[in-house]
Design an enzyme around this catalytic site. Structure first.
Site, PDB file in Angstrom:
ATOM      1  N   THR A 108     107.924  44.121  12.683  1.00 29.68           N
ATOM      2  CA  THR A 108     106.789  45.027  12.972  1.00 29.68           C
ATOM      3  C   THR A 108     105.662  44.302  13.704  1.00 29.68           C
ATOM      4  O   THR A 108     104.797  44.941  14.288  1.00 29.68           O
ATOM      5  CB  THR A 108     106.202  45.586  11.662  1.00 29.68           C
ATOM      6  OG1 THR A 108     105.644  44.473  10.918  1.00 29.68           O
ATOM      7  CG2 THR A 108     107.255  46.284  10.819  1.00 29.68           C
ATOM      8  N   ASP A 200     106.049  28.867  19.146  1.00 29.50           N
ATOM      9  CA  ASP A 200     105.505  29.164  17.814  1.00 29.50           C
ATOM     10  C   ASP A 200     104.653  27.979  17.363  1.00 29.50           C
ATOM     11  O   ASP A 200     105.164  26.885  17.101  1.00 29.50           O
ATOM     12  CB  ASP A 200     106.656  29.404  16.834  1.00 29.50           C
ATOM     13  CG  ASP A 200     106.139  29.850  15.477  1.00 29.50           C
ATOM     14  OD1 ASP A 200     106.477  30.969  15.050  1.00 29.50           O
ATOM     15  OD2 ASP A 200     105.377  29.085  14.838  1.00 29.50           O
ATOM     16  N   ASP A 203     105.520  26.258  13.965  1.00 26.09           N
ATOM     17  CA  ASP A 203     106.756  25.470  14.032  1.00 26.09           C
ATOM     18  C   ASP A 203     106.539  24.188  14.824  1.00 26.09           C
ATOM     19  O   ASP A 203     107.097  23.140  14.488  1.00 26.09           O
ATOM     20  CB  ASP A 203     107.872  26.294  14.678  1.00 26.09           C
ATOM     21  CG  ASP A 203     108.424  27.342  13.718  1.00 26.09           C
ATOM     22  OD1 ASP A 203     108.291  27.149  12.493  1.00 26.09           O
ATOM     23  OD2 ASP A 203     108.965  28.342  14.190  1.00 26.09           O
TER      24      ASP A 203
HETATM   25  O1  LIG Z   1      98.096  37.785  16.929  1.00 31.98           O
HETATM   26  P1  LIG Z   1      99.336  37.916  16.114  1.00 31.98           P
HETATM   27  O2  LIG Z   1     100.355  38.810  16.781  1.00 31.98           O
HETATM   28  O3  LIG Z   1      99.069  38.333  14.705  1.00 31.98           O
HETATM   29  O4  LIG Z   1     100.067  36.501  16.120  1.00 31.98           O
HETATM   30  C1  LIG Z   1      99.382  35.324  15.882  1.00 31.98           C
HETATM   31  C2  LIG Z   1      99.776  34.739  14.570  1.00 31.98           C
HETATM   32  O5  LIG Z   1     101.128  34.252  14.632  1.00 31.98           O
HETATM   33  C3  LIG Z   1     101.149  32.882  14.240  1.00 31.98           C
HETATM   34  O6  LIG Z   1     101.308  32.729  12.897  1.00 31.98           O
HETATM   35  P2  LIG Z   1     102.734  32.972  12.161  1.00 31.98           P
HETATM   36  O7  LIG Z   1     102.866  34.384  11.728  1.00 31.98           O
HETATM   37  O8  LIG Z   1     103.821  32.444  13.025  1.00 31.98           O
HETATM   38  O9  LIG Z   1     102.587  32.123  10.835  1.00 31.98           O
HETATM   39  P3  LIG Z   1     102.656  30.528  10.665  1.00 31.98           P
HETATM   40  O10 LIG Z   1     101.328  29.990  11.115  1.00 31.98           O
HETATM   41  O11 LIG Z   1     102.856  30.353   9.212  1.00 31.98           O
HETATM   42  O12 LIG Z   1     103.791  30.006  11.486  1.00 31.98           O
HETATM   43  C4  LIG Z   1      99.786  32.384  14.674  1.00 31.98           C
HETATM   44  O13 LIG Z   1      99.429  31.166  14.102  1.00 31.98           O
HETATM   45  C5  LIG Z   1      98.895  33.545  14.293  1.00 31.98           C
HETATM   46  O14 LIG Z   1      98.468  33.526  12.951  1.00 31.98           O
HETATM   47  O1  LIG Z   2     103.207  32.970  21.121  1.00 27.72           O
HETATM   48  C1  LIG Z   2     102.962  33.055  19.896  1.00 27.72           C
HETATM   49  C2  LIG Z   2     102.651  34.274  19.277  1.00 27.72           C
HETATM   50  C3  LIG Z   2     102.383  34.293  17.958  1.00 27.72           C
HETATM   51  N1  LIG Z   2     102.446  33.135  17.248  1.00 27.72           N
HETATM   52  C4  LIG Z   2     102.748  31.959  17.826  1.00 27.72           C
HETATM   53  O2  LIG Z   2     102.769  30.921  17.161  1.00 27.72           O
HETATM   54  N2  LIG Z   2     103.005  31.941  19.145  1.00 27.72           N
HETATM   55 MG   LIG Z   3     104.448  30.673  13.181  1.00 26.38          MG
END
Ligand SMILES: O=P(O)(O)OC[C@H]1O[C@H](OP(=O)(O)OP(=O)(O)O)[C@H](O)[C@@H]1O
Ligand SMILES: O=c1cc[nH]c(=O)[nH]1
Ligand SMILES: [Mg+2]
Length: 209
Positions: A108, A200, A203
């Site tokens: 989603t 990401d 990661d």
């Molecule tokens: O603007 P959005 O569409 O919400 O995406 C951005 C989010 O995605 C990533 O986190 P992620 O969900 O990958 O979590 P993580 O930091 O634990 O990897 C990033 O660090 C933001 O928090």
């Molecule tokens: O490009 C992207 C989008 C969301 N979260 C990430 O870490 N990278």
């Molecule tokens: Mg992430």
């Protein structure tokens, strides 16, 4: 209306360029997250109020200016925001730190909250929410909505890379929040990743893929 500040600075562009490369190592990537966060913080703190204090130099008494560091709070969005917070703490070591745990549901793309711990007096502090990526804007929107529910009013948002879609969502939902961006990219792909982006961020910081 939100102020949206895009950091057109050669040092930031250079460092983000290294971060984008897929060959950049986890260690180097992590160090750069913290360095670029510090550089963006320099701009985001430009209007912080200063207090006057009387000091003595080796020669005379004079008035110096101090940031009221005890009134600040950094709020990383977990996980990826953590390393930005570490960088900023080098510059503002007296700031308190709150944590908001959110991850994006892969299907989603909506944020799912799993943790929130803020200083008890967070509503009296100026808050700097940090997350490297502003993609759809769902995570930043949710984190800031959560802070506002706790009575927090002075909020800034700092990210390394943003997509136009995320900037639009964030500034529409929170026109009272100023947004500081290392680089504004082109768009999101069909999976919600920023293009050209850097992949990401979580990661890449923690070596989990
Ligand atoms: O603007 P959005 O569409 O919400 O995406 C951005 C989010 O995605 C990533 O986190 P992620 O969900 O990958 O979590 P993580 O930091 O634990 O990897 C990033 O660090 C933001 O928090
Ligand atoms: O490009 C992207 C989008 C969301 N979260 C990430 O870490 N990278
Ligand atoms: Mg992430």
């Amino acid at each position: 209306m939100s102020k949206v500040i895009i950091m057109n600075h050669p040092l930031i562009q250079h460092k983000i360029g290294i971060m984008r490369r897929k060959t950049t190592s986890t260690k180097e990537f992590r160090d750069l997250v913290s360095e670029v966060a510090m550089l963006i913080c320099y701009e985001a703190t430009r209007e912080l109020p200063l207090a006057e204090v009387e000091i003595e130099t080796p020669l005379v008494k004079t008035i110096a200016h101090e940031i009221e560091g005890k009134k600040l709070c950094i709020v990383p969005i977990l996980r990826a925001g953590l390393h930005m917070a570490d960088g900023i703490l080098n510059l503002i070591p007296n700031a308190k730190v709150g944590h908001i745990g959110l991850y994006r549901d892969e299907k989603t793309l909506e944020p799912v909250e799993y943790f929130c711990k803020l200083p008890a007096d967070a509503d009296e502090r100026e808050i700097f929410v940090v997350d490297p990526m502003l993609a759809t804007g769902g995570s930043a929107d949710a984190a800031i909505a959560l802070l506002k529910k706790r009575g927090i009013t002075k909020i800034h948002f700092l990210c390394l890379i943003a997509a136009p879609e995320g900037v639009k969502r964030l500034t529409s939902a929170h026109p009272d929040v100023d947004v500081y961006i290392g680089a504004l990219d082109e768009r999101l792909n069909e999976s919600g990743y920023i293009l050209p982006g850097l992949g990401d961020a979580g990661d890449r910081i923690y070596g989990t893929k």
